[in-house]
Design an enzyme around this catalytic site. Structure first.
Site, mmCIF file in Angstrom:
data_model
loop_
_atom_site.group_PDB
_atom_site.id
_atom_site.type_symbol
_atom_site.label_atom_id
_atom_site.label_comp_id
_atom_site.label_asym_id
_atom_site.label_seq_id
_atom_site.Cartn_x
_atom_site.Cartn_y
_atom_site.Cartn_z
ATOM 1 N N ARG A 158 128.857 -49.139 14.365
ATOM 2 C CA ARG A 158 130.679 -48.512 15.023
ATOM 3 C C ARG A 158 130.220 -48.667 16.716
ATOM 4 N NH1 ARG A 158 130.078 -44.204 10.839
ATOM 5 N NH2 ARG A 158 128.227 -43.949 12.140
ATOM 6 N N ARG B 100 134.123 -31.691 2.818
ATOM 7 C CA ARG B 100 135.140 -31.127 3.410
ATOM 8 C C ARG B 100 136.434 -30.883 2.650
ATOM 9 N NH1 ARG B 100 136.636 -31.569 9.870
ATOM 10 N NH2 ARG B 100 136.053 -33.431 8.886
ATOM 11 N N TRP C 105 127.238 -41.979 5.870
ATOM 12 C CA TRP C 105 126.002 -41.640 5.108
ATOM 13 C C TRP C 105 125.679 -40.984 3.699
ATOM 14 C CZ3 TRP C 105 122.049 -44.345 4.891
ATOM 15 C CH2 TRP C 105 121.245 -43.907 5.423
ATOM 16 N N LYS D 158 119.279 -44.455 20.862
ATOM 17 C CA LYS D 158 120.148 -45.765 20.663
ATOM 18 C C LYS D 158 121.443 -46.000 20.535
ATOM 19 C CE LYS D 158 121.117 -45.400 15.839
ATOM 20 N NZ LYS D 158 121.851 -45.326 15.072
#
Ligand SMILES: NC(=O)c1ccc[n+]([C@@H]2O[C@H](COP(=O)([O-])OP(=O)(O)OC[C@H]3O[C@@H](n4cnc5c(N)ncnc54)[C@H](O)[C@@H]3O)[C@@H](O)[C@H]2O)c1
Ligand SMILES: O=P(O)(O)OC[C@H](O)CO
Length: 298
Positions: free
Chosen positions: A228, A33, A14, A164
């Site tokens: 996912r 990271r 995202w 959701k």
């Protein structure tokens, strides 16, 4: 602070898609990271000096990330994550509250698979904030293929975006068990009622559940193997172990931890959440076929 500059924090699916989208109109920095070979990749400190930040790290990681890394310096922030913290049951706006003043923070909601956004396909998103001024500041950053709307219902957007994901797991199970489209439509429709009932306890507005943040994102996520969370449900219906499903996924499925948070909150506030409860039990090992029988009886 670097005035008028913008950075995305988190270079997962995202964060990368938002970086692509926002880069259509201006230079946008990105950090994560681990260093990535991406245009305008910068270290975290450089990103944090930007006036505008879009934060796209998983919901369960945010509190620790803020404690370790964040110092408020007047930045304006958009939160791109969707989830409820499992350990505390706190919503993201509650987690951010000690770090960022309410007028400086907004939350993105609405149907938006990163895989489509990164191709420049059209979509509509909601920026939810107590400050319309903040929305007006962020709105010009978005490219022509993304239509943005403003809402002040932060909690409605948060509940819808998090809930959701749990319902998408249920829908994936429904698909995997070949229960048919009638069952799936019933599940999604009752899921929408359930998330609105849950949200009402936290003062969410009904209208948020009927628009992009609620129905829009639920219909998208609960109907596609691009989700996912839906794929977690498919895996569970095939009797795969949760840890194997998540390892295979290799990306975050927020519904798994959010189902724990919903379970705890619904117990605490005595909210009737039959679908989320069954998802939680299946994640803990209950046979999905037994869950189906119990749902039909409830
Ligand atoms: N992928 C989508 O289509 C999509 C769309 C809308 C919202 N979201 C939400 O955005 C959030 C992120 O999802 P994603 O798809 O990018 O997930 P992802 O699994 O692709 O990436 C997560 C990113 O977060 C980073 N991260 C994880 N733990 C971190 C930590 N402790 N500190 C700093 N960075 C850390 C990872 O390195 C990775 O870059 C989730 O809440 C998700 O629900 C995703
Ligand atoms: O792939 P999922 O299930 O995390 O869903 C992604 C987005 O939230 C869809 O709007």
């Amino acid at each position: 602070m670097r005035k008028n500059s913008i950075a995305v924090i988190g270079a997962g699916k995202w964060g990368s898609a938002l970086h692509f989208a926002l880069s259509q109109k201006q230079e946008v920095f990105i950090t994560s990271r681990t260093p990535r070979d991406v245009k305008n990749f910068v270290d975290l400190q450089t990103a944090l000096e930007c006036e505008y930040l879009v934060i796209a790290i998983p919901a369960q990681e945010i509190r620790a990330w803020l404690k370790e890394n964040f110092v408020f310096n007047g930045q304006k922030i958009l939160v791109a994550s969707k989830g409820i913290e499992a350990s505390s049951g706190e919503f993201l706006n509650e987690i951010y509250a000690p770090f960022v003043p309410e007028k400086n923070i907004g939350f993105i909601s609405g149907p938006s698979f990163a895989a489509e956004v990164i191709k420049g396909l059209p979509c509509a998103l909601v920026i939810n904030s107590s400050s319309k001024k903040l929305y007006k500041k962020f709105e010009p950053f978005f490219p022509n293929f993304i239509k943005t709307y403003y809402s002040s219902d932060v909690i409605g957007a948060e509940v819808a975006g998090a809930y959701k994901n749990v319902l998408a797991i249920a829908s994936g199970i429904c698909e995997g068990l070949n229960l048919g489209k009638n069952a799936q439509a019933s599940l999604i429709a009752r899921g929408l009622v359930e998330m609105q009932r849950f949200g009402k306890v936290f003062k969410a507005k009904k209208s948020s559940f009927l628009g992009l943040s609620g129905a829009g994102d639920l219909f998208l996520t609960a109907n596609s193997t691009m989700s996912r969370n839906f794929r977690v449900g498919l895996g569970l219906s095939q009797d795969k172990k949760l840890e194997d499903i998540l390892e295979e996924l290799g990306e975050v499925a927020e519904g798994v931890q959010t189902s724990v948070a919903i379970q705890n909150l619904s117990r605490k506030y005595e909210i009737y959440t039959p679908i989320a409860n069954e998802v939680n039990l299946v994640l803990l090992g209950k046979n999905p076929k037994d869950s189906l029988k119990d749902l039909l009886k409830s």
